[in-house]
Design a protein around this motif. Structure first.
Motif, PDB file in Angstrom:
ATOM      1  N   GLY A 175       0.819  -1.214   0.000  1.00  0.00           N
ATOM      2  CA  GLY A 175       0.000   0.000   0.000  1.00  0.00           C
ATOM      3  C   GLY A 175       0.851   1.261   0.000  1.00  0.00           C
ATOM      4  O   GLY A 175       0.549   2.230  -0.706  1.00  0.00           O
ATOM      5  N   THR A 204     -11.666   2.558  -1.448  1.00  0.00           N
ATOM      6  CA  THR A 204     -10.941   1.289  -1.464  1.00  0.00           C
ATOM      7  C   THR A 204      -9.456   1.538  -1.662  1.00  0.00           C
ATOM      8  O   THR A 204      -8.620   0.969  -0.958  1.00  0.00           O
ATOM      9  CB  THR A 204     -11.483   0.359  -2.568  1.00  0.00           C
ATOM     10  N   LEU A 205      -9.125   2.412  -2.600  1.00  0.00           N
ATOM     11  CA  LEU A 205      -7.724   2.738  -2.839  1.00  0.00           C
ATOM     12  C   LEU A 205      -7.098   3.374  -1.605  1.00  0.00           C
ATOM     13  O   LEU A 205      -5.964   3.049  -1.240  1.00  0.00           O
ATOM     14  CB  LEU A 205      -7.579   3.659  -4.053  1.00  0.00           C
ATOM     15  N   ILE A 234      -6.314   0.689   0.821  1.00  0.00           N
ATOM     16  CA  ILE A 234      -5.157  -0.092   0.357  1.00  0.00           C
ATOM     17  C   ILE A 234      -3.870   0.657   0.703  1.00  0.00           C
ATOM     18  O   ILE A 234      -2.944   0.087   1.262  1.00  0.00           O
ATOM     19  CB  ILE A 234      -5.255  -0.376  -1.163  1.00  0.00           C
ATOM     20  N   GLU A 235      -3.840   1.937   0.384  1.00  0.00           N
ATOM     21  CA  GLU A 235      -2.644   2.736   0.656  1.00  0.00           C
ATOM     22  C   GLU A 235      -2.346   2.832   2.150  1.00  0.00           C
ATOM     23  O   GLU A 235      -1.188   2.917   2.545  1.00  0.00           O
ATOM     24  CB  GLU A 235      -2.795   4.148   0.067  1.00  0.00           C
ATOM     25  N   ASN A 278      -6.248  -5.177   1.552  1.00  0.00           N
ATOM     26  CA  ASN A 278      -5.301  -5.712   0.570  1.00  0.00           C
ATOM     27  C   ASN A 278      -5.795  -5.427  -0.837  1.00  0.00           C
ATOM     28  O   ASN A 278      -6.990  -5.423  -1.095  1.00  0.00           O
ATOM     29  CB  ASN A 278      -5.133  -7.222   0.753  1.00  0.00           C
ATOM     30  N   ILE A 279      -4.848  -5.215  -1.727  1.00  0.00           N
ATOM     31  CA  ILE A 279      -5.210  -4.975  -3.127  1.00  0.00           C
ATOM     32  C   ILE A 279      -5.583  -6.306  -3.773  1.00  0.00           C
ATOM     33  O   ILE A 279      -4.902  -7.308  -3.566  1.00  0.00           O
ATOM     34  CB  ILE A 279      -4.053  -4.281  -3.880  1.00  0.00           C
ATOM     35  N   TYR A 310       3.806  -8.116  -4.576  1.00  0.00           N
ATOM     36  CA  TYR A 310       2.472  -8.509  -4.105  1.00  0.00           C
ATOM     37  C   TYR A 310       2.520  -9.811  -3.300  1.00  0.00           C
ATOM     38  O   TYR A 310       2.025  -9.874  -2.176  1.00  0.00           O
ATOM     39  CB  TYR A 310       1.539  -8.650  -5.315  1.00  0.00           C
TER      40      TYR A 310
END
Length: 112
Positions: free
Chosen positions: A7, A34-35, A38-39, A44-45, A68
């Motif tokens: 992230g 959501t992004l 994640i960041e 989790n992406i 990843y």
């Protein structure tokens, strides 16, 4: 050497490219919230986003996949005291599975 989280890596890519959360989220076809999660390491992406991420930032997909999957492994083992031993054992098991699958892959079912 300590590596950043996936992230944090995405955040660095995004800010380095002067992209807003909204613009990158749209490019990845995900919600801005959501992004953001994640960041910030709260989510989790999804794996299926990796190709879009690679295209957006002109990254090598294989290198991105390494980041990843290494993060996924780290999430599993970081609370354990013997993480180095776990990694070593997992690496040996992965090699065994590769060898086993390779041997099985040589079977020609067309002539059977």
């Amino acid at each position: 050497m300590i590596k950043e989280t996936f992230g944090e890596y995405i955040h660095k890519l995004r800010t380095g490219a002067s992209l807003t959360l909204t613009k990158l989220a749209a490019a990845l076809d995900i919600d801005q919230s959501t992004l953001s999660k994640i960041e910030n390491g709260k989510r989790n992406i999804p794996e299926e986003i990796l190709p879009k991420l690679a295209t957006t930032f002109n990254l090598d997909i294989k290198e991105l996949e390494k980041e990843y999957f290494s993060e996924k492994i780290a999430e599993i083992i970081y609370p354990k005291e013997n993480s180095s031993e776990l990694l070593e054992l997992a690496e040996r098991k992965a090699e065994y599975k590769k060898i086993t699958n390779l041997k099985q892959g040589k079977i020609n079912f067309k002539n059977a």
